[in-house]
Design a protein around this motif. Structure first.
Motif, PDB file in Angstrom:
ATOM      1  N   THR A  33       0.669  -1.256  -0.333  1.00 27.42           N
ATOM      2  CA  THR A  33      -0.009  -0.321  -0.070  1.00 27.42           C
ATOM      3  C   THR A  33       0.653   0.984   0.192  1.00 27.42           C
ATOM      4  OG1 THR A  33      -0.581  -0.072   2.213  1.00 27.42           O
ATOM      5  CG2 THR A  33      -2.474  -1.102   1.094  1.00 27.42           C
ATOM      6  N   SER A  34       2.166   1.574   0.821  1.00 22.69           N
ATOM      7  CA  SER A  34       3.099   2.410   0.812  1.00 22.69           C
ATOM      8  C   SER A  34       3.769   2.497  -0.876  1.00 22.69           C
ATOM      9  CB  SER A  34       4.059   2.244   1.590  1.00 22.69           C
ATOM     10  OG  SER A  34       5.144   2.921   2.332  1.00 22.69           O
ATOM     11  N   LEU A  35       4.023   1.167  -1.163  1.00 20.23           N
ATOM     12  CA  LEU A  35       4.411   1.511  -2.760  1.00 20.23           C
ATOM     13  C   LEU A  35       3.602   1.835  -3.803  1.00 20.23           C
ATOM     14  CD1 LEU A  35       6.586   1.939  -4.723  1.00 20.23           C
ATOM     15  CD2 LEU A  35       6.546  -1.175  -4.701  1.00 20.23           C
ATOM     16  N   TYR A  37       0.562   4.056  -3.283  1.00 21.27           N
ATOM     17  CA  TYR A  37       0.591   5.395  -2.302  1.00 21.27           C
ATOM     18  C   TYR A  37       1.283   6.195  -3.730  1.00 21.27           C
ATOM     19  CZ  TYR A  37       0.752   9.140   0.415  1.00 21.27           C
ATOM     20  OH  TYR A  37       0.161  11.391   0.970  1.00 21.27           O
ATOM     21  N   HIS A  38       3.051   5.680  -3.440  1.00 22.53           N
ATOM     22  CA  HIS A  38       4.179   6.818  -3.698  1.00 22.53           C
ATOM     23  C   HIS A  38       3.975   6.855  -5.118  1.00 22.53           C
ATOM     24  CE1 HIS A  38       6.003   7.581  -0.223  1.00 22.53           C
ATOM     25  NE2 HIS A  38       5.511   6.931   0.101  1.00 22.53           N
ATOM     26  N   CYS A  39       3.429   5.552  -5.823  1.00 18.98           N
ATOM     27  CA  CYS A  39       3.507   5.878  -7.353  1.00 18.98           C
ATOM     28  C   CYS A  39       2.091   6.464  -7.905  1.00 18.98           C
ATOM     29  CB  CYS A  39       2.820   4.051  -8.073  1.00 18.98           C
ATOM     30  SG  CYS A  39       4.274   3.063  -7.597  1.00 18.98           S
ATOM     31  N   GLY A  41       1.161   8.903  -6.075  1.00 12.41           N
ATOM     32  CA  GLY A  41       1.424  10.129  -5.724  1.00 12.41           C
ATOM     33  C   GLY A  41       2.134  10.516  -7.174  1.00 12.41           C
ATOM     34  N   ARG A  42       3.400   9.919  -7.883  1.00 11.62           N
ATOM     35  CA  ARG A  42       3.794  10.406  -8.650  1.00 11.62           C
ATOM     36  C   ARG A  42       3.220  10.409 -10.253  1.00 11.62           C
ATOM     37  NH1 ARG A  42       7.960   7.314  -5.276  1.00 11.62           N
ATOM     38  NH2 ARG A  42       7.589   5.687  -6.976  1.00 11.62           N
ATOM     39  N   GLU A  44       2.351   7.629 -11.715  1.00  9.40           N
ATOM     40  CA  GLU A  44       3.016   6.663 -12.068  1.00  9.40           C
ATOM     41  C   GLU A  44       1.896   5.698 -12.675  1.00  9.40           C
ATOM     42  OE1 GLU A  44       6.942   4.623 -11.192  1.00  9.40           O
ATOM     43  OE2 GLU A  44       7.095   7.080 -10.678  1.00  9.40           O
TER      44      GLU A  44
END
Length: 116
Positions: A33-35, A37-39, A41-42, A44
């Protein structure tokens, strides 16, 4: 609209189903879920391969779910072919994906992060 209560994820139940320890299940879920979220957010694109169900593809603000034919067969109780899908208004041909198709080929963008 009905207010729905969020329920905490039961990591122990997930662990039992996956035959791993509770801490391993929790670490995998939180890491995924963290990965994601970051993807997102960018900006991707991301694809989730949902074993025995299909592929959830997220691109920008759009999400597409593509189902495996055998999953749809289980849900409807009938053999899914291109012909039956076209005949039935509730299915769209672009909702079905073969297990053999390359996940990246489903995306509109050139880069997709694939979550197993």
């Amino acid at each position: 609209p009905v207010d729905k209560q969020l329920e905490p994820l039961k990591y122990s139940k997930v662990a039992v189903e996956a035959s791993v320890s509770r801490s391993k299940a929790e670490g995998c879920i939180l890491g995924t879920t963290s990965l994601l979220y970051h993807c997102l957010g960018r900006g991707e694109s991301a694809a989730f391969v949902l074993r025995d169900v299909g592929v959830l593809l997220i691109e920008g603000r759009r999400a597409h779910m593509r189902f495996y034919p055998d999953f749809l067969e289980k849900m409807t109780g009938e053999k899914i072919t291109g012909k039956t899908i076209q005949e039935r208004a509730r299915f769209k041909l672009d909702m079905v994906v073969s297990r053999e198709v390359a996940i990246a080929s489903l995306a509109f963008s050139s880069r997709v992060i694939i979550f197993p």
